[in-house]
Write an enzyme that holds these catalytic residues in place. Sequence first.
Site, PDB file in Angstrom:
ATOM      1  N   GLN A 263      83.426  36.610  38.075  1.00  0.00           N
ATOM      2  CA  GLN A 263      84.534  37.205  38.823  1.00  0.00           C
ATOM      3  C   GLN A 263      83.994  38.209  39.851  1.00  0.00           C
ATOM      4  OE1 GLN A 263      87.883  36.474  37.693  1.00  0.00           O
ATOM      5  NE2 GLN A 263      88.537  37.384  39.596  1.00  0.00           N
ATOM      6  N   PHE A 264      83.516  37.701  40.996  1.00  0.00           N
ATOM      7  CA  PHE A 264      82.959  38.599  42.007  1.00  0.00           C
ATOM      8  C   PHE A 264      84.005  39.554  42.555  1.00  0.00           C
ATOM      9  CE2 PHE A 264      84.700  35.379  44.795  1.00  0.00           C
ATOM     10  CZ  PHE A 264      85.057  36.076  45.940  1.00  0.00           C
ATOM     11  N   THR A 265      85.290  39.218  42.438  1.00  0.00           N
ATOM     12  CA  THR A 265      86.340  40.074  42.987  1.00  0.00           C
ATOM     13  C   THR A 265      86.468  41.402  42.254  1.00  0.00           C
ATOM     14  OG1 THR A 265      88.067  38.983  41.686  1.00  0.00           O
ATOM     15  CG2 THR A 265      87.652  38.113  43.904  1.00  0.00           C
TER      16      THR A 265
END
Length: 153
Positions: free
Chosen positions: A78-80
């Site tokens: 989950q890079f966000t």
Amino acid sequence: MKAVIQRVRHASCTIDSQITGSIDQGFCVLVGFTQSDTEAVVDKVVKKIVSLRVFSDEEGKMNRSLLDMSGKILSISQFTLYADCKKGNRPGFTRAARPEQAIPLYEYFNQAIASAGIPVETGVFGADMQIELCNDGPVTIVLDSEELGYENH
């Protein structure tokens, strides 16, 4: 490294109508990496995750860990989690590790969980994933390696 840990009764990841990972009781962990993260940081965060005492004991107190419960983890990249929303309304992601760094760290994260004795199911890095879960409690814990003092300098 950031991890959003949700205590779940069950959770699954679906990509293109195919389930890539599914667990019963345990944690759904959304995990993101930044440029300064290393395997040493991952090791410390994994140790913290598998040892978190957030499952009820016989007296109803949150006193048991995944290890005590024979729980599982659904791990989702989950890079966000590294969204920067300071300017304007469109988040920036410059603090998120680039895929060439993040993919090996995500794979190492999942291997470290398995090595700790916790079964792990996963999503697919960079894929359009649909995550379904039943948050139990709800209990949601956010770990940030920098706030925990695990960052490398």
